[in-house]
Design a protein around this motif. Structure first.
Motif, PDB file in Angstrom:
ATOM      1  N   UNK A   4     -73.590  83.615  56.083  1.00  0.00           N
ATOM      2  CA  UNK A   4     -72.509  84.549  55.732  1.00  0.00           C
ATOM      3  C   UNK A   4     -72.480  84.808  54.229  1.00  0.00           C
ATOM      4  N   UNK A   5     -72.768  86.038  53.832  1.00  0.00           N
ATOM      5  CA  UNK A   5     -72.753  86.411  52.416  1.00  0.00           C
ATOM      6  C   UNK A   5     -71.497  87.217  52.110  1.00  0.00           C
ATOM      7  N   UNK A   6     -70.746  86.775  51.106  1.00  0.00           N
ATOM      8  CA  UNK A   6     -69.584  87.523  50.629  1.00  0.00           C
ATOM      9  C   UNK A   6     -69.846  87.929  49.191  1.00  0.00           C
ATOM     10  N   UNK A   7     -69.685  89.206  48.901  1.00  0.00           N
ATOM     11  CA  UNK A   7     -69.897  89.694  47.541  1.00  0.00           C
ATOM     12  C   UNK A   7     -68.568  90.202  47.006  1.00  0.00           C
ATOM     13  N   UNK A   8     -68.163  89.689  45.863  1.00  0.00           N
ATOM     14  CA  UNK A   8     -66.929  90.136  45.222  1.00  0.00           C
ATOM     15  C   UNK A   8     -67.335  91.053  44.077  1.00  0.00           C
ATOM     16  N   UNK A  36     -70.271  90.744  53.706  1.00  0.00           N
ATOM     17  CA  UNK A  36     -68.915  91.211  53.479  1.00  0.00           C
ATOM     18  C   UNK A  36     -68.786  91.563  51.996  1.00  0.00           C
ATOM     19  N   UNK A  37     -68.856  92.850  51.689  1.00  0.00           N
ATOM     20  CA  UNK A  37     -68.720  93.284  50.294  1.00  0.00           C
ATOM     21  C   UNK A  37     -67.260  93.619  50.028  1.00  0.00           C
ATOM     22  N   UNK A  73     -61.594  85.133  44.589  1.00  0.00           N
ATOM     23  CA  UNK A  73     -62.303  83.909  44.985  1.00  0.00           C
ATOM     24  C   UNK A  73     -61.526  83.168  46.076  1.00  0.00           C
ATOM     25  N   UNK A  74     -60.198  83.126  45.944  1.00  0.00           N
ATOM     26  CA  UNK A  74     -59.370  82.409  46.916  1.00  0.00           C
ATOM     27  C   UNK A  74     -59.376  83.080  48.291  1.00  0.00           C
ATOM     28  N   UNK A  75     -59.800  84.342  48.343  1.00  0.00           N
ATOM     29  CA  UNK A  75     -59.835  85.052  49.636  1.00  0.00           C
ATOM     30  C   UNK A  75     -61.080  84.680  50.443  1.00  0.00           C
ATOM     31  N   UNK A  76     -62.027  83.993  49.795  1.00  0.00           N
ATOM     32  CA  UNK A  76     -63.268  83.617  50.487  1.00  0.00           C
ATOM     33  C   UNK A  76     -63.002  82.393  51.354  1.00  0.00           C
ATOM     34  N   UNK A  77     -63.466  82.441  52.603  1.00  0.00           N
ATOM     35  CA  UNK A  77     -63.320  81.282  53.481  1.00  0.00           C
ATOM     36  C   UNK A  77     -64.022  80.089  52.864  1.00  0.00           C
ATOM     37  N   UNK A  78     -63.370  78.909  52.857  1.00  0.00           N
ATOM     38  CA  UNK A  78     -63.980  77.753  52.190  1.00  0.00           C
ATOM     39  C   UNK A  78     -65.257  77.301  52.892  1.00  0.00           C
ATOM     40  N   UNK A  79     -66.029  76.474  52.180  1.00  0.00           N
ATOM     41  CA  UNK A  79     -67.225  75.889  52.799  1.00  0.00           C
ATOM     42  C   UNK A  79     -68.530  76.481  52.325  1.00  0.00           C
ATOM     43  N   UNK A 104     -74.353  77.292  55.020  1.00  0.00           N
ATOM     44  CA  UNK A 104     -73.703  78.270  55.897  1.00  0.00           C
ATOM     45  C   UNK A 104     -73.568  79.658  55.285  1.00  0.00           C
ATOM     46  N   UNK A 105     -73.764  79.780  53.974  1.00  0.00           N
ATOM     47  CA  UNK A 105     -73.633  81.096  53.347  1.00  0.00           C
ATOM     48  C   UNK A 105     -73.385  80.957  51.872  1.00  0.00           C
ATOM     49  N   UNK A 106     -72.943  82.056  51.261  1.00  0.00           N
ATOM     50  CA  UNK A 106     -72.718  82.052  49.820  1.00  0.00           C
ATOM     51  C   UNK A 106     -71.702  83.142  49.486  1.00  0.00           C
TER      52      UNK A 106
END
Ligand code: SAH
Length: 243
Positions: A4-8, A36-37, A73-79, A104-106
């Motif tokens: 799972x990649x999240x880009x802020x 998730x951008x 940053x706080x909106x990103x699921x932990x882990x 699991x992702x970044x």
């Protein structure tokens, strides 16, 4: 498992961009990784939706506000590890890429303007990462670089499973040079040894070329590699340098 990649970012439309085609694009379509951008401006609280302000102490440009960054940053699921793209970061390495790809992702924070208010690194567990000693206009391309390096290592993404361990850096050396047909091109032949069919000879030639090219092009890598190989016999000599 899906990586799972999240880009802020202030430019979510830059994603997946080049990672939507070829190997990474196919893997995305197959659900081997997800993207998730997130628009950082959505975490702004004032009516102008401002995310930045002028640098304390003066100077050119604008700095991303810590409160906005923290909310993002706080909106990103932990882990997952949270990386921030910055030329002030630790250089990205194949070893770190491998570790991240095994998880699991970044989540990746992309800077713009003059970068981040430094307090975000004190207040949250964020790893500053640089992709090299040059300045980009924003963190998005650095995030694409980082993600691309991770994605190609995910299980089932690369065609030939073997092509992972042989690459430049995996051995501490640059990879040996590669050749393909035509056999003779503009008067230049493929090195004879590669056509010999003698696997031991080919392996020795490749190792020698990898070492030569690393020594000439990347003295920094060479020093580490040759230093690591030439170990003094244990106990034979006193440690002269303190760690
Ligand atoms: N004033 C900053 C550079 C800002 S460049 C400094 O000198 O350190 C704007 C943004 O581009 C940065 O916040 C960062 O997110 C990104 N960026 C620029 N160069 C980068 C690099 N080499 N590696 C990773 N990110 C980089």
């Amino acid at each position: 498992m899906t990586f799972a990649a999240t880009i802020l970012t202030l430019y979510p439309e830059m994603f997946p961009g080049p990672l939507g085609v070829s190997l990474a694009g196919r893997a995305l379509a197959e659900g081997k990784w997800s993207l998730n951008a997130v628009q950082m401006r959505d975490f702004a609280t004032d009516k102008h939706r401002s995310v930045d302000d002028t640098p304390a102490g003066g100077g050119a440009g604008m700095v991303l506000r810590p409160d906005i960054l923290a909310a993002a940053v706080d909106s990103v699921a932990p882990g997952v590890p949270v990386l921030a793209m910055t030329p002030r970061g630790r250089p990205l390495s194949q070893q770190r890429v491998r570790e991240i790809a095994g998880g699991p992702g970044v989540a990746i924070l992309c800077g713009r303007f003059e970068g981040f208010d430094e307090r975000i690194f004190e207040a949250r567990d964020i790893e500053p990462v640089s992709i090299g000693d040059y300045i980009l206009s924003g963190g998005e391309i650095a995030a694409l670089v980082t993600l691309d390096a991770c994605i190609r290592l995910l299980p089932g993404v690369m065609g030939a499973a073997s092509s992972g361990m042989d690459e430049s850096f995996e051995t501490g050396l640059l990879e040996y040079p590669q050749y393909t047909r035509p056999q003779l091109w503009e008067g230049r032949a493929i090195p004879e040894v590669l056509r010999s069919g003698d696997h031991a000879k080919i392996a020795a030639w490749r190792k020698a070329r990898a070492e030569d090219d690393t020594r000439l092009r990347r003295p920094d890598l060479w020093e580490r590699y040759s230093g690591a190989r030439v170990q003094p016999p244990s106990g034979a000599r006193q440690q002269t340098k303190e760690e």
